[in-house]
Write a protein that holds these residues in place. Structure first.
Motif, mmCIF file in Angstrom:
data_model
loop_
_atom_site.group_PDB
_atom_site.id
_atom_site.type_symbol
_atom_site.label_atom_id
_atom_site.label_comp_id
_atom_site.label_asym_id
_atom_site.label_seq_id
_atom_site.Cartn_x
_atom_site.Cartn_y
_atom_site.Cartn_z
ATOM 1 N N GLY A 41 -32.132 -23.240 -20.883
ATOM 2 C CA GLY A 41 -33.187 -23.636 -21.794
ATOM 3 C C GLY A 41 -32.811 -23.451 -23.250
ATOM 4 O O GLY A 41 -33.544 -23.902 -24.139
ATOM 5 N N ARG A 64 -32.154 -20.720 -29.082
ATOM 6 C CA ARG A 64 -33.549 -20.384 -28.768
ATOM 7 C C ARG A 64 -34.027 -21.250 -27.587
ATOM 8 O O ARG A 64 -33.794 -22.458 -27.566
ATOM 9 C CB ARG A 64 -34.423 -20.650 -29.996
ATOM 10 C CG ARG A 64 -35.879 -20.250 -29.815
ATOM 11 C CD ARG A 64 -36.643 -20.475 -31.109
ATOM 12 N NE ARG A 64 -38.060 -20.143 -30.952
ATOM 13 C CZ ARG A 64 -38.960 -20.291 -31.918
ATOM 14 N NH1 ARG A 64 -38.561 -20.783 -33.115
ATOM 15 N NH2 ARG A 64 -40.226 -19.969 -31.708
ATOM 16 N N PRO A 65 -34.725 -20.671 -26.608
ATOM 17 C CA PRO A 65 -35.248 -21.495 -25.492
ATOM 18 C C PRO A 65 -36.268 -22.492 -26.018
ATOM 19 O O PRO A 65 -37.247 -22.109 -26.674
ATOM 20 C CB PRO A 65 -35.899 -20.469 -24.558
ATOM 21 C CG PRO A 65 -35.260 -19.163 -24.902
ATOM 22 C CD PRO A 65 -34.986 -19.232 -26.370
ATOM 23 N N TRP A 66 -36.033 -23.740 -25.762
ATOM 24 C CA TRP A 66 -36.912 -24.763 -26.338
ATOM 25 C C TRP A 66 -38.358 -24.674 -25.854
ATOM 26 O O TRP A 66 -39.277 -25.000 -26.619
ATOM 27 C CB TRP A 66 -36.340 -26.163 -26.107
ATOM 28 C CG TRP A 66 -36.435 -26.663 -24.672
ATOM 29 C CD1 TRP A 66 -35.518 -26.538 -23.702
ATOM 30 C CD2 TRP A 66 -37.549 -27.373 -24.104
ATOM 31 N NE1 TRP A 66 -35.947 -27.105 -22.545
ATOM 32 C CE2 TRP A 66 -37.213 -27.642 -22.774
ATOM 33 C CE3 TRP A 66 -38.778 -27.801 -24.602
ATOM 34 C CZ2 TRP A 66 -38.065 -28.311 -21.909
ATOM 35 C CZ3 TRP A 66 -39.627 -28.483 -23.746
ATOM 36 C CH2 TRP A 66 -39.276 -28.730 -22.403
ATOM 37 N N PRO A 67 -38.669 -24.271 -24.557
ATOM 38 C CA PRO A 67 -40.084 -24.193 -24.166
ATOM 39 C C PRO A 67 -40.890 -23.222 -25.010
ATOM 40 O O PRO A 67 -42.121 -23.348 -25.100
ATOM 41 C CB PRO A 67 -40.023 -23.741 -22.702
ATOM 42 C CG PRO A 67 -38.689 -24.214 -22.208
ATOM 43 C CD PRO A 67 -37.790 -24.004 -23.379
ATOM 44 N N GLU A 68 -40.185 -22.220 -25.645
ATOM 45 C CA GLU A 68 -40.921 -21.239 -26.438
ATOM 46 C C GLU A 68 -41.467 -21.845 -27.735
ATOM 47 O O GLU A 68 -42.253 -21.210 -28.446
ATOM 48 C CB GLU A 68 -40.010 -20.057 -26.774
ATOM 49 C CG GLU A 68 -39.440 -19.357 -25.545
ATOM 50 C CD GLU A 68 -40.537 -18.831 -24.629
ATOM 51 O OE1 GLU A 68 -41.618 -18.482 -25.144
ATOM 52 O OE2 GLU A 68 -40.327 -18.803 -23.402
ATOM 53 N N LEU A 69 -41.036 -23.077 -28.092
ATOM 54 C CA LEU A 69 -41.544 -23.738 -29.286
ATOM 55 C C LEU A 69 -42.972 -24.252 -29.087
ATOM 56 O O LEU A 69 -43.664 -24.561 -30.063
ATOM 57 C CB LEU A 69 -40.645 -24.918 -29.669
ATOM 58 C CG LEU A 69 -39.171 -24.587 -29.965
ATOM 59 C CD1 LEU A 69 -38.389 -25.869 -30.178
ATOM 60 C CD2 LEU A 69 -39.075 -23.675 -31.188
ATOM 61 N N SER A 71 -47.006 -24.382 -27.574
ATOM 62 C CA SER A 71 -48.150 -23.522 -27.817
ATOM 63 C C SER A 71 -48.729 -22.971 -26.520
ATOM 64 O O SER A 71 -48.979 -23.711 -25.570
ATOM 65 C CB SER A 71 -49.242 -24.311 -28.554
ATOM 66 O OG SER A 71 -50.423 -23.555 -28.674
ATOM 67 N N ALA A 75 -46.278 -23.628 -22.983
ATOM 68 C CA ALA A 75 -44.909 -23.133 -22.854
ATOM 69 C C ALA A 75 -44.530 -23.027 -21.367
ATOM 70 O O ALA A 75 -43.409 -23.379 -20.955
ATOM 71 C CB ALA A 75 -44.775 -21.774 -23.540
ATOM 72 N N GLY A 76 -45.466 -22.554 -20.527
ATOM 73 C CA GLY A 76 -45.197 -22.481 -19.089
ATOM 74 C C GLY A 76 -45.007 -23.854 -18.484
ATOM 75 O O GLY A 76 -44.138 -24.068 -17.621
ATOM 76 N N TRP A 79 -41.555 -25.009 -19.293
ATOM 77 C CA TRP A 79 -40.540 -24.440 -18.384
ATOM 78 C C TRP A 79 -40.536 -25.180 -17.043
ATOM 79 O O TRP A 79 -39.473 -25.431 -16.470
ATOM 80 C CB TRP A 79 -40.815 -22.953 -18.161
ATOM 81 C CG TRP A 79 -40.275 -22.066 -19.242
ATOM 82 C CD1 TRP A 79 -40.975 -21.290 -20.100
ATOM 83 C CD2 TRP A 79 -38.899 -21.874 -19.554
ATOM 84 N NE1 TRP A 79 -40.144 -20.620 -20.962
ATOM 85 C CE2 TRP A 79 -38.830 -20.960 -20.638
ATOM 86 C CE3 TRP A 79 -37.702 -22.384 -19.065
ATOM 87 C CZ2 TRP A 79 -37.630 -20.536 -21.202
ATOM 88 C CZ3 TRP A 79 -36.504 -21.971 -19.632
ATOM 89 C CH2 TRP A 79 -36.470 -21.059 -20.692
ATOM 90 N N HIS A 82 -38.715 -28.323 -17.542
ATOM 91 C CA HIS A 82 -37.282 -28.061 -17.674
ATOM 92 C C HIS A 82 -36.644 -27.869 -16.297
ATOM 93 O O HIS A 82 -35.586 -28.448 -15.991
ATOM 94 C CB HIS A 82 -37.069 -26.814 -18.554
ATOM 95 C CG HIS A 82 -35.632 -26.453 -18.743
ATOM 96 N ND1 HIS A 82 -34.842 -27.055 -19.693
ATOM 97 C CD2 HIS A 82 -34.838 -25.543 -18.102
ATOM 98 C CE1 HIS A 82 -33.620 -26.547 -19.630
ATOM 99 N NE2 HIS A 82 -33.604 -25.619 -18.668
#
Length: 671
Positions: A41, A64-69, A71, A75-76, A79, A82
């Motif tokens: 990720g 940086r893991p992109w899903p953490e960008l 809201s 974000a879940g 993931w 992904h």
């Protein structure tokens, strides 16, 4: 996407994430917001549009893991998207919320595609993430589309008419995966269309090249080998990339199967309706008690899906099982002879109050009629319907009981049909009872008109039989007679008066009396027939009869015979038989001027003579030649004993029992 994929593949193969170079420049200059990410990720490279969309520099995003960008809860979901990209080729895009560092919230359409590895997506080390800001209308359309297709057998698709390539508009759907899998080539998909449908499907596709919309229903085999019925429709669109079809395909297999089941049910119901009509017609034409009860006990049962049925008729205040010749098992022997007024049992209760009883289970039966427990121990049935069989003034003639070997709920239509059939059966039974009364009267009349006993001759053995018809309870005018004449001569007569019933029996008595009167005064058999014929024609009554009259000389065996339309006589020995074709004239009572020739032959002591009415040897189903052959062969085997032969022929009845039968057998004693 070709430029994006090439750039991302360079990243996955370890090429520099930054710096000068064609792959890096192409990735950086792509108009869409793209990022190359690792399997973990982590962001490996992002273009300018991506950094502007998320509000961070490339250096801040690296690793940086992109899903953490995204809201909050999105974000879940990112993931999940992904991970799905590395499980299958291209998961369905998702509309997710992006929270920028400056606090601005943006709604983005997120697509993730794994870069193919050695074994496809599962072996990929990197993927490409694309962000596209979603307009509110587009987001609403996408949400509605996903809701529409997620839980249904529907797929949205487009077909590039230049290349023949197909794709799903919003990514793979459950229906698309089972129909197409990874295949995108039109010819590959058409290869699985049913052979009977392929021609018109191809014709419709060809017509689309001319700018026509597309709509077809066809059969297609899916990837697991099941045949599906699909309904596809599409609209022709002239887009910037060239002409294409954009449409929807629905799996209508269950709908088609439902229609077929309904059609089958209608055919079954129509067949049952015809069957009910035919059986009801049989009830209307039934002529015996056993016929009526046999229809209820056997032929009507399959209409209701029952396992067994029985009929109990009221006779002298008690219940008797019918049909009479049927071997009754189960509870019928225990009911036989029981008081019809005993309301402790469902049969008696139905007879008393004339109301039907329906029980869906053994428990329900026992709760209402505890006394039937010993009877139920003899039965495997689980449900019952007990219906009264009515006569005039709603008098219960008996009951009809249908049983099922499983719990069964009798529908209102079934109950109404049972009551209707039981009503028809009651009418048929009353008609049969009236016919029986008429039969008893006519039979008594007829037997009184036949000779109570025939004269005895020491030199001649004679056996006679009269058999009333079984079909239709008809009483006919068949007769026989043996007349003692002068000079050791015997007159033998067999005849058949036209018609049935009391009138025919009465006419038969008149003809027999006339024969006796003329036979005692006339030596010539032809003259006896002629005088009898004249008498019948002069009475003015429309009645005629076939008959045969033969005078036998006991000293010489000489026979002189005159025939009026009667079947040939049979003369048999132990080895062979022959049909004696006596020259015949018309039936008596037709033409007053008719003459009757006389035919002669000798009856030897080893020969047996048979005279009979046509009911023994001819019917609608049996030709006379065949009946004569069967009768002659039977007579050969036991002609020496005329009484045994008469009994055998009565039981054999080669032509059946659809008509009355008169039999006269004679044999000269040796010496």
């Amino acid at each position: 996407m070709n430029r994006t994929t090439g750039a991302a593949e360079g990243t996955a193969q370890g090429q520099p994430a930054r710096g000068e170079g064609g792959a890096q420049a192409a990735f950086a200059d792509a108009p869409a917001a793209l990022a190359a990410v690792e399997r973990t990720g982590a962001i490996a490279q992002a273009n300018r549009a991506f950094t502007e969309a998320v509000g961070a520099t490339a250096e801040e995003l690296a690793g940086r893991p992109w899903p953490e960008l995204l809201s909050g809860a999105d974000a879940g979901r990112a993931w999940d998207l992904h991970r799905d990209a590395f499980e299958r080729h291209e998961p369905r895009p998702r509309a997710l919320g992006l929270r920028r560092p400056d606090g601005e919230y943006r709604r983005m359409t997120v697509r993730v595609r794994a870069l193919p590895g050695a074994d496809g997506a599962r072996g990929a080390a990197a993927a490409v993430v694309m962000l596209q800001e979603t307009a509110r209308d587009e987001e609403a359309v996408r949400a509605l589309t996903e809701l529409r297709t997620a839980g249904s057998d529907t797929a949205l698709w487009s077909l590039d008419l230049r290349t023949g390539r197909m794709r799903e508009l919003f990514g793979p759907s459950p229906l698309g995966r089972v129909l197409a899998g990874e295949a995108r080539d039109l010819d590959t998909l058409l290869a699985r269309v049913h052979p009977d449908d392929i021609a018109r499907v191809r014709d419709a596709v060809e017509a689309s090249h001319l700018g026509r919309d597309y709509e077809q229903r066809f059969r297609m085999t899916d990837l697991v080998g099941d045949e599906r019925v699909l309904h596809a429709k599409a609209r022709y669109v002239e887009g910037p990339a060239g002409p294409c079809l954009v449409g929807v395909v629905d799996d209508v297999t269950e709908h088609v199967q439902l229609i077929r089941r309904l059609a089958d049910r209608r055919r079954i119901e129509a067949a049952q309706g015809r069957q009910v009509t035919e059986l009801a017609a049989k009830l209307v034409s039934a002529t015996t008690v056993d016929e009526v009860t046999g229809l209820l006990a056997e032929e009507f049962v399959p209409i209701f899906g029952g396992s067994a049925a029985g009929v109990m008729l009221v006779e002298d205040g008690v219940l008797r099982p019918y049909p009479a010749g049927r071997e009754h098992t189960g509870t019928a022997p225990l009911i036989d002879g029981r008081d019809a007024a005993d309301a402790a049992y469902p049969m008696g209760a139905v007879v008393q109050d004339r109301q039907p009883r329906f029980f869906e289970s053994r428990a329900e039966m026992l709760e209402r009629f505890p006394a039937v427990e010993p009877l139920m121990a003899r039965s495997a049935a689980q449900s019952w319907a007990t219906v009264p069989v009515f006569g005039d003034r709603r008098v219960a003639l008996g009951v009809w009981q249908v049983a099922w070997d499983r719990p069964h709920h009798a529908t209102p239509d079934e109950r109404a049909l049972m009551l209707t059939l039981a009503g028809l059966a009651g009418q048929a039974l009353q008609r049969v009872y009236r016919q029986l009364e008429e039969l008893e009267l006519a039979d008594e009349v007829q037997r009184r008109m036949l000779p109570p006993q025939i004269p005895h001759f020491g030199d001649l053995d004679i056996a006679v039989r009269y058999l009333p018809a079984r079909a239709g309870w008809r009483v006919c005018g068949d007769f026989y007679d043996v007349i003692r004449l002068t000079g050791r001569r015997v007159g033998l007569v067999v005849g058949d008066v036209q018609g049935h019933g009391v009138e025919a029996a009465a006419a038969m008595g008149q003809i027999r009396v006339a024969f006796r009167a003329y036979a005692t005064t006339e030596a010539d058999p032809g003259a006896v027939l002629a005088e009898t014929n004249r008498l019948l024609t002069e009475t003015g009554e429309i009645v005629f009869a076939t008959c045969g009259y033969l005078v036998l000389d006991l000293d010489t065996g000489r026979m002189r015979a005159a025939w009026a339309g009667q079947p040939p006589a049979i003369i048999a020995t132990e080895d062979a038989y022959e049909a004696w074709e006596v020259e015949t004239g018309p039936p008596v009572g037709v033409d007053a001027e008719s003459k009757y020739a006389v035919t002669e032959r000798v009856l030897r002591p080893e020969e047996t003579l048979l005279m009979c009415s046509d009911g023994l040897v001819e019917s609608a189903e049996v030709a006379m030649d065949d009946g004569l052959a069967a009768t002659g062969e039977a007579l050969c085997s036991m002609g020496a004993d005329v009484h045994a032969a008469a009994t055998t022929l009565a039981a054999l009845a080669p032509a059946g029992r659809g008509d009355d039968i008169a039999i006269l057998i004679a044999r000269m004693n040796p010496g």
